[in-house]
Design a protein around this motif. Structure first.
Motif, PDB file in Angstrom:
ATOM      1  N   ARG A  36       0.838  -1.212   0.000  1.00  0.00           N
ATOM      2  CA  ARG A  36       0.000   0.000   0.000  1.00  0.00           C
ATOM      3  C   ARG A  36       0.870   1.259   0.000  1.00  0.00           C
ATOM      4  O   ARG A  36       0.656   2.187  -0.760  1.00  0.00           O
ATOM      5  CB  ARG A  36      -0.915  -0.015   1.226  1.00  0.00           C
ATOM      6  CG  ARG A  36      -2.362   0.244   0.870  1.00  0.00           C
ATOM      7  CD  ARG A  36      -3.309   0.299   2.053  1.00  0.00           C
ATOM      8  NE  ARG A  36      -2.747   0.263   3.370  1.00  0.00           N
ATOM      9  CZ  ARG A  36      -2.815  -0.773   4.203  1.00  0.00           C
ATOM     10  NH1 ARG A  36      -3.428  -1.869   3.830  1.00  0.00           N
ATOM     11  NH2 ARG A  36      -2.280  -0.724   5.413  1.00  0.00           N
ATOM     12  N   VAL A  39       2.400   1.748  -3.448  1.00  0.00           N
ATOM     13  CA  VAL A  39       1.449   2.279  -4.434  1.00  0.00           C
ATOM     14  C   VAL A  39       1.192   3.763  -4.153  1.00  0.00           C
ATOM     15  O   VAL A  39       1.163   4.584  -5.073  1.00  0.00           O
ATOM     16  CB  VAL A  39       0.126   1.458  -4.421  1.00  0.00           C
ATOM     17  CG1 VAL A  39      -0.937   2.120  -5.280  1.00  0.00           C
ATOM     18  CG2 VAL A  39       0.386   0.050  -4.918  1.00  0.00           C
ATOM     19  N   THR A  40       1.058   4.117  -2.867  1.00  0.00           N
ATOM     20  CA  THR A  40       0.837   5.530  -2.517  1.00  0.00           C
ATOM     21  C   THR A  40       2.020   6.370  -2.985  1.00  0.00           C
ATOM     22  O   THR A  40       1.850   7.435  -3.589  1.00  0.00           O
ATOM     23  CB  THR A  40       0.680   5.680  -0.980  1.00  0.00           C
ATOM     24  OG1 THR A  40      -0.330   4.784  -0.570  1.00  0.00           O
ATOM     25  CG2 THR A  40       0.310   7.094  -0.597  1.00  0.00           C
ATOM     26  N   VAL A  42       4.274   5.672  -5.345  1.00  0.00           N
ATOM     27  CA  VAL A  42       4.359   5.726  -6.807  1.00  0.00           C
ATOM     28  C   VAL A  42       3.298   6.682  -7.349  1.00  0.00           C
ATOM     29  O   VAL A  42       3.586   7.515  -8.214  1.00  0.00           O
ATOM     30  CB  VAL A  42       4.202   4.326  -7.438  1.00  0.00           C
ATOM     31  CG1 VAL A  42       4.047   4.423  -8.947  1.00  0.00           C
ATOM     32  CG2 VAL A  42       5.398   3.456  -7.111  1.00  0.00           C
ATOM     33  N   SER A  43       2.088   6.594  -6.798  1.00  0.00           N
ATOM     34  CA  SER A  43       1.018   7.475  -7.275  1.00  0.00           C
ATOM     35  C   SER A  43       1.414   8.925  -7.074  1.00  0.00           C
ATOM     36  O   SER A  43       1.233   9.771  -7.956  1.00  0.00           O
ATOM     37  CB  SER A  43      -0.283   7.218  -6.519  1.00  0.00           C
ATOM     38  OG  SER A  43      -0.510   5.863  -6.405  1.00  0.00           O
ATOM     39  N   HIS A  44       1.978   9.201  -5.900  1.00  0.00           N
ATOM     40  CA  HIS A  44       2.393  10.570  -5.616  1.00  0.00           C
ATOM     41  C   HIS A  44       3.492  11.020  -6.588  1.00  0.00           C
ATOM     42  O   HIS A  44       3.435  12.105  -7.146  1.00  0.00           O
ATOM     43  CB  HIS A  44       2.876  10.665  -4.168  1.00  0.00           C
ATOM     44  CG  HIS A  44       3.397  12.008  -3.825  1.00  0.00           C
ATOM     45  ND1 HIS A  44       2.565  13.088  -3.586  1.00  0.00           N
ATOM     46  CD2 HIS A  44       4.663  12.471  -3.724  1.00  0.00           C
ATOM     47  CE1 HIS A  44       3.318  14.146  -3.342  1.00  0.00           C
ATOM     48  NE2 HIS A  44       4.586  13.805  -3.420  1.00  0.00           N
ATOM     49  N   LEU A  46       4.042   9.955  -9.512  1.00  0.00           N
ATOM     50  CA  LEU A  46       3.511  10.125 -10.868  1.00  0.00           C
ATOM     51  C   LEU A  46       2.676  11.393 -10.967  1.00  0.00           C
ATOM     52  O   LEU A  46       2.742  12.126 -11.951  1.00  0.00           O
ATOM     53  CB  LEU A  46       2.634   8.929 -11.253  1.00  0.00           C
ATOM     54  CG  LEU A  46       3.346   7.636 -11.622  1.00  0.00           C
ATOM     55  CD1 LEU A  46       2.350   6.492 -11.728  1.00  0.00           C
ATOM     56  CD2 LEU A  46       4.083   7.777 -12.958  1.00  0.00           C
ATOM     57  N   LYS A  47       1.889  11.620  -9.911  1.00  0.00           N
ATOM     58  CA  LYS A  47       0.939  12.737  -9.940  1.00  0.00           C
ATOM     59  C   LYS A  47       1.646  14.076 -10.074  1.00  0.00           C
ATOM     60  O   LYS A  47       1.183  14.950 -10.811  1.00  0.00           O
ATOM     61  CB  LYS A  47       0.137  12.744  -8.622  1.00  0.00           C
ATOM     62  CG  LYS A  47      -1.348  12.617  -8.854  1.00  0.00           C
ATOM     63  CD  LYS A  47      -2.073  12.391  -7.554  1.00  0.00           C
ATOM     64  CE  LYS A  47      -2.595  13.707  -6.998  1.00  0.00           C
ATOM     65  NZ  LYS A  47      -3.305  13.511  -5.727  1.00  0.00           N
TER      66      LYS A  47
END
Ligand code: ADP
Length: 272
Positions: A36, A39-40, A42-44, A46-47
């Motif tokens: 988790r 993923v958090t 990586v999302s950050h 990428l964002k």
């Protein structure tokens, strides 16, 4: 620290048989948490560049015929795109790592691997006008290692690329090969910004960056050293670090020499 729970279940399809399901819930929970968090993160990661690119593209749209402004924002889009590119490359490296590629060990001469890794850093070196010099202090003896060549090549590439990126433009980075007892030693020496002592243990953590602003400019993700460390350890080696802010850093990789290795392979073996 692992809390294990056991559940007994009866199998309706096979009367009289009992299946013991041992669910290691503590371990599973910690794997879930790591996943988790990952993923958090990586999302950050990428964002941020995606958001910046969208905003910059919009700004260019409003810039009319102001060429300087268009150039300025186009350059900033380039920086953010480089960051995205860096992240995608690292994710590919991580995917390969999780696929268990490191199991394919074969005896190769470490020189070949290091030469390939240096070649892999050519674009980065050219962009920063840096020179990477190979110094072989063991030229008269073979340095056979039994490793996953592709994984180790990535490890060396990441370490050498850092040495280039965290040094001033036009830097000279030395890659030194030697033999110490039953180990092959590969030292990557730079005279760049260095790493404060209290942070030296943390640079091997995923997503950790000493100076996020600087690392953003080089497309840094904070993943390179954790990937390098993984491969070195998976191949029974270790990485040590000496560094002093303002003086530079030396990353040393020690790999066990292959026992009774056949005639070591040439550089082409690293292509495997
Ligand atoms: P990054 O993609 O940000 O370079 P790494 O995992 O490769 O991530 O490195 C983690 C951090 O360690 C970097 O952000 C940088 O702050 C520091 N670092 C790594 N190598 C060097 C080096 N040779 N000199 C100075 N700092 C370094």
């Amino acid at each position: 620290h692992v809390a294990a729970t056991a559940q007994l279940t009866t199998q309706p399809a096979a009367p009289g048989r009992i299946t013991l399901v041992c669910a290691d819930t503590g371990y599973r929970r910690s794997v879930d948490r790591v996943r988790r968090d990952f993923v958090t993160n990586v999302s950050h990661e990428l964002k941020t560049p995606v958001g910046a690119i969208m905003l910059l593209a919009e700004t260019i749209g409003d810039a009319g015929d102001d060429v300087d402004m268009i150039r300025h924002f186009a350059a900033r889009i380039g920086v953010e795109a480089k960051r995205l590119d860096g992240l995608v490359r690292r994710l590919i490296e991580l995917g390969r790592m999780n696929a268990g590629g490191e199991r394919s060990a074969a005896a190769v001469d470490v020189r070949g691997l290091v030469a390939q890794a240096i070649a892999d850093t050519e674009v980065t070196a050219a962009a920063r006008h840096a020179v990477v010099r190979l110094r072989d202090a063991a030229a008269d003896m073979p340095l056979p290692v039994e490793v996953d060549a592709a994984g180790m090549r990535i490890a060396f590439k990441n370490i050498i690329e850092n040495a280039i990126n965290y040094s001033p433009e036009g830097a000279v980075v030395a890659v030194e090969l030697s033999r110490a007892g039953d180990e092959a030693c590969i030292r990557v020496v730079d005279h760049g910004v260095g790493i404060p002592q209290q942070l030296q243990g943390r640079v091997f953590e995923r997503f950790y960056r000493v100076d996020p602003a600087r690392s953003r400019l080089t497309g840094g993700t904070g993943l390179g050293l954790s990937i390098a460390n993984h491969h070195v350890r998976a191949n029974h080696g270790r990485i040590t670090l000496w560094s002093r802010p303002g003086e530079g850093s030396t990353f040393t990789v020690a790999l066990p020499l292959a026992q009774n290795a056949a005639a070591p392979d040439g550089p082409e073996a690293a292509d495997a």
